[in-house]
Scaffold this active site. Structure first.
Site, short mmCIF file in Angstrom:
data_model
loop_
_atom_site.label_atom_id
_atom_site.label_comp_id
_atom_site.label_asym_id
_atom_site.label_seq_id
_atom_site.Cartn_x
_atom_site.Cartn_y
_atom_site.Cartn_z
N GLU A 1 10.21 1.69 10.05
CA GLU A 1 11.28 2.60 9.62
C GLU A 1 10.69 4.00 9.68
O GLU A 1 9.84 4.35 8.87
CB GLU A 1 11.70 2.29 8.17
CG GLU A 1 12.37 0.96 7.98
CD GLU A 1 13.78 0.95 8.52
OE1 GLU A 1 14.31 2.01 8.88
OE2 GLU A 1 14.34 -0.15 8.60
N GLU B 1 11.31 16.77 13.09
CA GLU B 1 11.62 16.48 11.68
C GLU B 1 10.84 17.45 10.79
O GLU B 1 9.62 17.54 10.88
CB GLU B 1 11.23 15.03 11.37
CG GLU B 1 11.64 14.62 9.98
CD GLU B 1 11.24 13.18 9.65
OE1 GLU B 1 10.08 12.83 9.88
OE2 GLU B 1 12.10 12.44 9.14
N CYS C 1 14.67 10.52 4.92
CA CYS C 1 14.65 10.35 6.38
C CYS C 1 16.05 10.37 6.97
O CYS C 1 16.24 10.77 8.11
CB CYS C 1 13.95 9.05 6.71
SG CYS C 1 14.68 7.68 5.80
N LYS D 1 0.85 -1.20 0.00
CA LYS D 1 0.00 0.00 0.00
C LYS D 1 0.89 1.25 0.00
O LYS D 1 1.46 1.63 1.01
CB LYS D 1 -0.90 0.03 1.24
CG LYS D 1 -2.02 1.05 1.08
CD LYS D 1 -2.33 1.84 2.33
CE LYS D 1 -1.45 2.98 2.64
NZ LYS D 1 -1.53 4.16 1.75
P1 NAD Z 1 3.20 9.13 6.65
O1 NAD Z 1 3.52 8.54 7.97
O2 NAD Z 1 2.24 10.27 6.58
O3 NAD Z 1 2.59 8.02 5.66
C1 NAD Z 1 3.30 6.83 5.38
C2 NAD Z 1 2.30 5.78 4.90
O4 NAD Z 1 1.40 5.47 5.96
C3 NAD Z 1 1.42 6.22 3.73
O5 NAD Z 1 1.26 5.12 2.85
C4 NAD Z 1 0.10 6.56 4.40
O6 NAD Z 1 -1.04 6.45 3.57
C5 NAD Z 1 0.05 5.52 5.50
N1 NAD Z 1 -0.81 5.85 6.64
C6 NAD Z 1 -1.26 7.05 7.04
N2 NAD Z 1 -2.00 6.92 8.16
C7 NAD Z 1 -2.00 5.61 8.49
C8 NAD Z 1 -2.54 4.86 9.56
N3 NAD Z 1 -3.24 5.43 10.54
N4 NAD Z 1 -2.30 3.53 9.58
C9 NAD Z 1 -1.57 2.93 8.63
N5 NAD Z 1 -1.02 3.60 7.59
C10 NAD Z 1 -1.23 4.92 7.52
O7 NAD Z 1 4.60 9.49 6.00
P2 NAD Z 1 4.88 10.29 4.66
O8 NAD Z 1 4.51 11.71 4.90
O9 NAD Z 1 4.27 9.55 3.51
O10 NAD Z 1 6.49 10.15 4.54
C11 NAD Z 1 7.38 10.95 5.23
C12 NAD Z 1 7.84 10.30 6.51
O11 NAD Z 1 8.44 9.02 6.23
C13 NAD Z 1 8.93 11.07 7.22
O12 NAD Z 1 8.66 11.12 8.60
C14 NAD Z 1 10.20 10.26 6.97
O13 NAD Z 1 11.21 10.42 7.91
C15 NAD Z 1 9.66 8.89 6.95
N6 NAD Z 1 10.58 8.00 6.24
C16 NAD Z 1 11.34 7.10 6.96
C17 NAD Z 1 12.23 6.27 6.30
C18 NAD Z 1 13.07 5.27 7.05
O14 NAD Z 1 13.53 4.31 6.43
N7 NAD Z 1 13.32 5.42 8.34
C19 NAD Z 1 12.38 6.35 4.93
C20 NAD Z 1 11.61 7.29 4.24
C21 NAD Z 1 10.71 8.09 4.90
#
Ligand code: NAD
Length: 488
Positions: free
Chosen positions: A259, A392, A293, A183
């Site tokens: 992650e 962040e 990230c 997803k």
């Molecule tokens: P996000 O947390 O808003 O969304 C990530 C995913 O989770 C999306 O697919 C979203 O639809 C889904 N989602 C949203 N609400 C949910 C819920 N309640 N339950 C389950 N899934 C849900 O993150 P984003 O804005 O898409 O991405 C940016 C973030 O990702 C930053 O915080 C970044 O640091 C992090 N990130 C971490 C890594 C790592 O490997 N540590 C890598 C890339 C990005």
């Protein structure tokens, strides 16, 4: 086969490409704000069907036990993706705003190539390990340890490096023998949907082994996290959402692999090449508009060299203007959405309210009235307790903070809820090692060193996550061990 959808991209459920029951939603180019197409909008019923298909494929086929077949399918996928590399690269720039120079590396081609590493691992992994004889309770026994796939994986991914993160989940999960429901984030549905199309049309993956569910609704992620038929959630995203995923997984007590976010420190020691280090720090935070990230977003420099460091960093960042990501020289493209731009601009405003100084950038680039651009921005005059140093931002924003020696730099680096990555620049090996050993993060670079590779586990300490992605450790996240003994 042309990848770009004529109408809307499809879902992949049980081996079939199907429209979403919820209609479609727009795919937007973040550099132009134009709608470039549509993606299938999955409903709760579509997700339910996808989980059912993944469960069936795991429970009723030989997928989990046929290591050679899985390796073959993964290599087919790698080759098919790379055969479409030009289209994928172009679409990644259009959909994600990824600078074109990165699509030949970490934004597409590198991670696609890495699928082959996981295929090799499926074949070379020691699936059964002889533990020899022992006499538990005085009775001689011959023991062995067998490894088996965890089961159905719910893979939930963000928008910032969609291909890298999608492949870093499906590669090891499929190599381990799991089946997957992927997803992606609503901002980047095509990156996942078009991989689904390639899987359906150009590989031998059996029906249900990989399912791709694009949706405009975050609730689909919550539903996937809660469903008892899913054995493990592999999540990459923000720390706030990661906590929600963990909560939703509690009732079914499934494995959760997270992650999450970062606020990594770039430490410059007093014996380092200050100009080279600051230039690298400025370059890193401008790359892909800081939407990584593991990007270092706090620059810690010797207090006595602060002014010199500000100048060197700002000079580099001023030369990396936010621009059209499809231009070959662009380093800093747009942010993914108007919402993210608002968030980043909010933090820049907050920095000023907290008493900080904007040394360069601070707003939108002149003359660009379309696209979610923010200039690479350097903030000084704040200490590590400020919100812009603690939270962040996920944009091209760097906070420069003075330190009073190696231990003070370590203290500041560790004064963070996160522990994802970091960098140290210096000359003396012992001092560098002291820093590397003391900073509590999952990865560290030294003097510009790049740790990213298929065989290197990546992940976080503290609130940056639980578990490791990539490498053998990342593969083992998708395995259970089974101890077997018989009288000897
Ligand atoms: P996000 O947390 O808003 O969304 C990530 C995913 O989770 C999306 O697919 C979203 O639809 C889904 N989602 C949203 N609400 C949910 C819920 N309640 N339950 C389950 N899934 C849900 O993150 P984003 O804005 O898409 O991405 C940016 C973030 O990702 C930053 O915080 C970044 O640091 C992090 N990130 C971490 C890594 C790592 O490997 N540590 C890598 C890339 C990005």
């Amino acid at each position: 086969m042309a990848l770009r959808p004529e109408h809307s991209s499809d879902l992949l459920i049980d081996g079939k490409l199907v429209p979403g029951s919820g209609g479609t939603f727009d795919v937007v180019n973040p550099a132009t704000e134009e709608v470039i197409g549509q993606a299938a909008d999955a409903t709760s019923a579509d997700l339910d069907a996808a989980i059912g298909a993944a469960r069936r494929a795991f429970d009723t086929t030989d997928w989990a036990r046929d290591h050679a077949f899985r390796a073959k399918c993964l290599r087919q996928l790698r080759d098919a993706l790379l055969a479409h590399a030009d289209e994928f690269k172009e679409l990644t720039t259009a959909e994600v705003g990824a600078p074109a120079f990165l699509t030949g590396g970490p934004h597409f081609a590198g991670p696609a190539e890495d699928l082959g590493w996981f295929a090799d691992l499926a074949e070379s992994f020691e699936w059964t390990r002889d533990l020899g004889k022992a006499k538990p309770m005085g009775i001689p026994n011959q023991r062995e340890l067998r490894y088996e796939a965890v089961g159905v994986v719910g893979a939930i991914t963000p928008w910032n490096f969609p291909h890298q993160i999608n492949f870093a989940k499906i590669g090891p999960a499929l190599a381990a023998g799991c089946t997957v429901v992927l997803k992606p984030a609503p901002d980047t549905p095509w990156a996942a949907a078009l991989v689904g199309k390639v899987i359906a049309e150009e590989t031998d993956f059996p029906p249900g082994v990989v399912n791709v569910i694009t949706s405009s609704d975050h609730a689909i992620g919550a539903q996937l996290s809660a469903d008892p038929r899913v054995d493990i959630i592999s999540f990459t995203g923000s720390t706030v959402t990661g906590k929600k995923v963990m909560e939703a997984s509690v009732d079914s007590l499934k494995k959760v692999f997270l992650e999450l976010g970062g606020k990594s420190a770039f430490i410059v020691l007093d014996d380092a090449d200050l100009g080279g280090a600051c230039s690298m720090a400025g370059f890193a935070v401008a790359t892909h508009a800081g939407q990584g990230c593991a990007i270092t977003t706090r620059l810690l420099v010797p207090r006595e060299k602060l002014d010199e460091a500000i100048k060197a960093t700002a000079d580099t960042m001023k030369g990396l203007a936010a621009d059209d990501p499809s231009k070959p020289g662009t380093i800093c493209g747009p942010l993914i959405s108007a919402k993210q731009r608002e968030r980043v601009e909010g933090y820049i405003k907050l920095a000023v309210e907290e008493g900080g100084t904007i040394e360069c950038g601070g707003g939108r680039p002149a003359g660009k009235d379309k696209g979610f651009f923010v200039e690479p921005t350097l903030i000084s005059g704040l200490d590590n307790s400020s919100r812009v140093a603690q939270e962040e931002i996920f944009g091209p924003v760097l906070v420069i903070i003075p330190h009073d020696g190696d231990d003070d730099a370590i203290r500041i680096a560790n004064d963070s809820p996160y522990g994802l990555s970091g960098m140290v620049y210096g000359t003396d090996e012992d001092r560098i090692n002291h820093v590397v050993n003391s900073v509590r993060t999952g990865t560290m670079g030294v003097n510009g060193g790049i740790w990213y590779a298929a065989d290197v586990p990546f992940g976080g300490f503290k609130q940056s996550g639980i578990g490791r992605e990539m490498g053998v450790a990342g593969f083992e996240e998708y395995l259970e061990s089974k101890a077997v003994a018989k009288p000897a």
